[in-house]
Design a protein around this motif. Structure first.
Motif, mmCIF file in Angstrom:
data_model
loop_
_atom_site.group_PDB
_atom_site.id
_atom_site.type_symbol
_atom_site.label_atom_id
_atom_site.label_comp_id
_atom_site.label_asym_id
_atom_site.label_seq_id
_atom_site.Cartn_x
_atom_site.Cartn_y
_atom_site.Cartn_z
ATOM 1 N N GLU A 342 141.614 66.014 0.270
ATOM 2 C CA GLU A 342 141.526 64.767 -0.696
ATOM 3 C C GLU A 342 142.743 64.109 -1.269
ATOM 4 O O GLU A 342 142.855 63.089 -1.200
ATOM 5 C CB GLU A 342 140.454 65.280 -1.855
ATOM 6 C CG GLU A 342 139.887 63.798 -2.435
ATOM 7 C CD GLU A 342 138.857 64.330 -3.419
ATOM 8 O OE1 GLU A 342 138.734 63.637 -4.502
ATOM 9 O OE2 GLU A 342 138.062 65.145 -3.379
ATOM 10 N N ARG A 343 143.712 65.022 -1.577
ATOM 11 C CA ARG A 343 144.940 64.456 -2.414
ATOM 12 C C ARG A 343 145.909 64.022 -1.357
ATOM 13 O O ARG A 343 146.577 63.213 -1.767
ATOM 14 C CB ARG A 343 145.631 65.844 -3.005
ATOM 15 C CG ARG A 343 144.614 66.078 -4.208
ATOM 16 C CD ARG A 343 145.497 67.527 -4.987
ATOM 17 N NE ARG A 343 145.592 68.459 -4.569
ATOM 18 C CZ ARG A 343 146.674 69.203 -4.539
ATOM 19 N NH1 ARG A 343 147.946 69.054 -5.000
ATOM 20 N NH2 ARG A 343 146.409 70.538 -4.238
ATOM 21 N N THR A 344 145.667 64.397 0.024
ATOM 22 C CA THR A 344 146.544 63.649 1.142
ATOM 23 C C THR A 344 145.849 62.615 1.875
ATOM 24 O O THR A 344 146.640 62.197 2.831
ATOM 25 C CB THR A 344 147.232 64.959 1.901
ATOM 26 O OG1 THR A 344 145.819 65.535 2.616
ATOM 27 C CG2 THR A 344 147.733 65.963 1.130
ATOM 28 N N ALA A 345 144.619 62.377 1.465
ATOM 29 C CA ALA A 345 144.104 61.226 2.222
ATOM 30 C C ALA A 345 144.539 59.941 1.941
ATOM 31 O O ALA A 345 145.246 59.722 0.884
ATOM 32 C CB ALA A 345 142.436 61.228 1.950
ATOM 33 N N LEU A 346 144.448 58.960 2.965
ATOM 34 C CA LEU A 346 145.004 57.753 2.741
ATOM 35 C C LEU A 346 143.898 56.995 1.701
ATOM 36 O O LEU A 346 142.572 56.920 1.674
ATOM 37 C CB LEU A 346 144.834 56.711 4.128
ATOM 38 C CG LEU A 346 145.751 57.432 5.079
ATOM 39 C CD1 LEU A 346 145.820 56.364 6.383
ATOM 40 C CD2 LEU A 346 147.183 57.778 4.541
ATOM 41 N N MET A 347 144.722 56.217 0.625
ATOM 42 C CA MET A 347 143.704 55.471 -0.480
ATOM 43 C C MET A 347 144.430 54.111 -0.730
ATOM 44 O O MET A 347 145.361 53.880 -0.302
ATOM 45 C CB MET A 347 143.820 56.510 -1.698
ATOM 46 C CG MET A 347 143.159 57.832 -1.871
ATOM 47 S SD MET A 347 143.447 58.495 -3.348
ATOM 48 C CE MET A 347 143.094 60.352 -2.606
ATOM 49 N N SER A 348 143.577 53.341 -1.459
ATOM 50 C CA SER A 348 144.157 52.147 -1.912
ATOM 51 C C SER A 348 145.181 52.255 -3.006
ATOM 52 O O SER A 348 145.213 53.093 -3.908
ATOM 53 C CB SER A 348 143.110 51.118 -2.460
ATOM 54 O OG SER A 348 143.588 50.198 -3.149
ATOM 55 N N PRO A 349 146.325 51.739 -2.996
ATOM 56 C CA PRO A 349 147.295 51.902 -3.791
ATOM 57 C C PRO A 349 146.969 51.273 -5.291
ATOM 58 O O PRO A 349 147.420 51.944 -6.193
ATOM 59 C CB PRO A 349 148.705 50.987 -3.497
ATOM 60 C CG PRO A 349 148.005 50.029 -2.317
ATOM 61 C CD PRO A 349 146.671 50.800 -1.815
ATOM 62 N N LEU A 350 145.779 50.623 -5.242
ATOM 63 C CA LEU A 350 145.136 50.356 -6.465
ATOM 64 C C LEU A 350 144.897 51.521 -7.270
ATOM 65 O O LEU A 350 144.640 51.212 -8.669
ATOM 66 C CB LEU A 350 144.167 49.159 -6.332
ATOM 67 C CG LEU A 350 144.397 47.876 -5.776
ATOM 68 C CD1 LEU A 350 143.267 47.223 -5.508
ATOM 69 C CD2 LEU A 350 145.174 47.040 -6.539
ATOM 70 N N ARG A 351 144.276 52.371 -6.726
ATOM 71 C CA ARG A 351 144.260 53.770 -7.406
ATOM 72 C C ARG A 351 145.252 54.131 -8.513
ATOM 73 O O ARG A 351 144.981 54.691 -9.656
ATOM 74 C CB ARG A 351 143.839 54.721 -6.751
ATOM 75 C CG ARG A 351 142.392 54.865 -5.922
ATOM 76 C CD ARG A 351 142.132 56.051 -5.211
ATOM 77 N NE ARG A 351 140.795 56.299 -4.654
ATOM 78 C CZ ARG A 351 139.702 56.121 -5.287
ATOM 79 N NH1 ARG A 351 139.560 56.543 -6.512
ATOM 80 N NH2 ARG A 351 138.624 56.328 -4.663
#
Length: 447
Positions: A342-351
């Motif tokens: 989960e920590r290495t998943a791609l996410m929105s930088p808005l997080r």
């Protein structure tokens, strides 16, 4: 359990870096131990720790073994006594942590531990343990290096090493240069155990600077946030720009992509699941649940593609330092309690943007909790938080070319998700601070 494991079972819950706060340890099993080189009997030890909820996690400790009493300076580090020998947490032993630096300088490999350095290191530097950390333990050598030992270990490459190394190799001025790392074999996988970086001497933590600014404002009750000498908005704008430049570079040096409508729906489900878990811990959140769920449903209804990439993952004012050259971002491992995948998943930088915006709220309002909620100060705190939130977003927009405030649905949902996490944390650890995230939920839940 053996006597050693009994002693560790009692000792672990007393440590600041132990993740299962408020939950008893029911079992401890030594996964592996390896003696380090040097005169003292110091063993790198990996522990499987099971708590009363049935969760099992892997922890890393350096255990010193002495046949006699330890010297006075190590008394507070004593773990217990086993078979007539005193056990102590050897990160507080200068000779033991000095041997870690020596191993890094020599690039040594032991049976299951590998020490890698990317620069010439002075192994003679004196050491001291930093005392402010929660999840890990860091040792400073002279004024040159800092070695972070990851206490809670998950098999694989730690994102703090992965991201910091990638940014440094990409030429970012906003990270502390990696100088070396410690790895071990865990479950057949090469696993990050420690990270050595340049020590940022003559620097100030962002949280300390921000709260000093709030105190200045409170001390000048007849002035506005932009009128006091300690106004922080210019620094917030610079921090926003630094954050954006890091995000831009991360898109170039590590994987990135675009989330489609199905991904947005999946993100919304995750937000709902985290709210469900929070409600089980803090039922007082229930009156806010409909508004929270409406905000999360708005994310699930998004049809436009959303850029996603690697991000910091646990971004706040305590994760940045103001040096004489500018801002430096630290601790890219994400929230240590979350699974590595989960920590290495791609996410929105808005997080990350949402995390920092929440941190401005905390900086402004935690002092109110200490002062009993003076209405005039509450007005000033809100003014300070809003001024610095906007300044951060202004700096981010200028450097990134896109304004995070234009993505209101996502930004609001991520802020609310962070506030829900904070409610659970405060309920468990600092009940007096609980009104801070609850008040933020009340404000944010109304578009």
């Amino acid at each position: 359990m053996s006597r050693l494991e009994d002693v560790l079972r009692e000792w672990l819950p007393t440590q600041r870096w132990y993740g299962g706060k408020g939950t008893a340890v029911t079992a401890v099993r030594v996964e592996h131990e390896e003696r380090l080189s040097g005169g003292e009997d110091v063993r790198h030890t990996l522990l499987h720790v099971t708590d009363a909820d049935g969760r099992t996690e892997l922890y890393q400790v350096l255990l010193g073994h002495r046949s006699g009493e330890v010297e006075q300076r190590l008394k507070a580090a004593v773990v217990g006594e086993v078979d007539g020998r005193v056990l102590y947490d050897a990160v507080h032993d200068p000779q033991a942590v000095g041997s870690l630096l020596q191993l890094l300088a020599e690039g040594r490999t032991l049976s299951r531990l590998t020490f890698t350095s990317t620069a010439a290191l002075d192994a003679s530097l004196p050491s001291r343990v930093m005392g402010a950390e929660q999840s890990n333990t860091s040792v400073v050598y002279g004024e040159d290096y800092i070695l972070k030992l990851f206490r809670r270990v998950q098999p694989g490459l730690n994102p703090d090493l992965e991201i910091t190394r990638a940014l440094a190799e990409g030429g970012s001025p906003y990270v502390a240069r990696p100088l070396g790392w410690v790895e071990g074999q865990v479950g057949g996988r090469t696993t990050t155990l420690g990270l050595l970086q340049d020590f940022q001497h003559n620097s100030t933590e962002g949280w300390a600077m921000a709260t000093a600014s709030v105190r200045d404002l409170f001390a000048e009750a007849d002035l506005h946030a932009d009128e006091v000498g300690g106004d922080f908005a210019a620094e917030s704008e610079r921090l926003g720009a630094a954050t954006a430049e890091v995000h831009v570079l991360l898109r170039e040096v590590l994987p990135s992509g675009v989330a489609d409508a199905d991904e947005s729906a999946r993100t919304a489900r995750q937000l709902h699941e985290r709210l469900d878990a929070a409600l089980a811990v803090v039922p007082d959140l229930e009156p806010h649940a409909p508004a929270l769920r409406a905000a999360y449903d708005a994310v699930g209804a998004l049809t436009e593609p959303v850029p996603v990439q690697r991000v910091h993952g646990d971004y706040h004012l305590g994760q940045v330092l103001r040096t004489e050259h500018g801002w430096v971002l630290l601790d890219f491992e994400g929230e240590p309690a979350r699974p590595l995948a989960e920590r290495t998943a791609l996410m929105s930088p808005l997080r990350d943007v949402a995390g920092m915006l929440r941190s401005y709220d905390y900086a402004a309002r935690h002092l109110l909790a200490e002062r009993g909620g003076d209405n005039q100060l509450a007005y000033r705190a809100n003014e300070w938080a809003e001024r610095n939130r906007q300044a951060f977003c202004d700096g981010y927009a200028r450097a990134a070319g896109t304004d995070p405030r234009s993505e209101a649905v996502l930004l609001r949902a991520f802020e609310l998700d962070k506030a829900v996490y904070e409610v659970v944390y405060e309920a468990r650890n600092r009940p007096a601070w609980l009104p801070i995230p609850v008040g933020s939920i009340e404000r944010l839940a109304t578009p």
